[in-house]
Design a protein around this motif. Sequence first.
Motif, PDB file in Angstrom:
ATOM      1  N   THR A  17    -102.747 -60.761  54.871  1.00 53.77           N
ATOM      2  CA  THR A  17    -103.330 -59.561  55.270  1.00 53.77           C
ATOM      3  C   THR A  17    -103.633 -58.172  56.016  1.00 53.77           C
ATOM      4  O   THR A  17    -102.865 -57.160  56.088  1.00 53.77           O
ATOM      5  N   THR A  20     -99.352 -57.694  55.592  1.00 53.92           N
ATOM      6  CA  THR A  20     -99.031 -56.754  55.371  1.00 53.92           C
ATOM      7  C   THR A  20     -99.681 -55.042  55.593  1.00 53.92           C
ATOM      8  O   THR A  20     -99.261 -53.534  55.242  1.00 53.92           O
ATOM      9  N   PRO A 137    -105.296 -55.277  50.958  1.00 49.57           N
ATOM     10  CA  PRO A 137    -103.747 -54.885  50.749  1.00 49.57           C
ATOM     11  C   PRO A 137    -102.830 -53.846  49.806  1.00 49.57           C
ATOM     12  O   PRO A 137    -102.176 -53.057  50.670  1.00 49.57           O
TER      13      PRO A 137
END
Length: 346
Positions: A17, A20, A137
Amino acid sequence: MNPQAKLIFTTSLLLGTTITISSNHWILAWTGLEINTLAILPLISKSHHPRAVEAATKYFLVQAAASALVLFSSMTNAWHTGQWDITQLTHPTSCLILTSAIAIKLGLVPFHFWFPEVLQGSPLTTGLLLSTAMKFPPITLLFMTSQSLNSTLLTTMAIMSTALGGWMGLNQTQTRKILAFSSISHLGWMAIIITYSPKLALLNFYLYTLMTAAVFLTMNSMKVLKLSTLMTSWTKSPALSTALLLTLLSLAGLPPLTGFLPKWLIIQELTKQEMPLMATMISLLSLLSLFFYLRLAYCSTITLPPHTTNHMKRWHIHKPVNTQIGILTTLSIMLLPISPIILTIM
């Protein structure tokens, strides 16, 4: 599951996460999405039940297809413009492919079929991750590319998501499937506003995460997987059932509660953008979702099981109060009065 393994998977989820949401390059963003997908798969299939394995397989296939499309759209954009920067997505075909890829990842209509099935095969805690953390994300990628996305396509998807999310949740008896359709419906509200006011879409996502986390954790604490179990929950834990009632009404977007704030702001923004028809449609379609939230609330607090046997009511006063659920429920129902502060921070 082995605690060390669980720690590795949770850390990988956080890492994926973080990569991204903090990357500017498409390849890095794609890498983060892949790490996320691989980290959540063991958490979905940890019970080794055929249903869980099926859910993990479906999730893997869908996410792999969506990741391939993300990579394809970024390569097409780089081929035409020479740019790998996420914010420089300008080629129309790339924008179209990316919108479809993110819609598959999020479970927006018409790419929503996998989501209820996967959620139904997962444990409640993994279901919470799938409904909230795993959507963060893709939402941030939409946020970063919002200025070049096709608003007509997103609006169409949004209206369809709100309609189908509400419509298909009406007949469900499994709580996880109801929450899956609730998630699809909420994604419609985020998708309709992302091109006009990206910050508002993010605010909607944060508040949705807050309320959904409260619902999932309460249900996990009461071990509720279907409506028939929910009907007997009041006698076991009245305090939790009351908390669940309020959180569900907030999730439905009823006025004095937190859930009303994003809906109110989105309708206001759509009216400013001269889209009163869309604002009216999405408001009316959210009444479908309101019906099944009220059904859940009715089952959890008003329906009492038939007293055929003489059993004592278990009030569970000796049990420690779950602080997480308490904090999340309080935030889920009491943030509306401080909305001016929230808007100032935004």
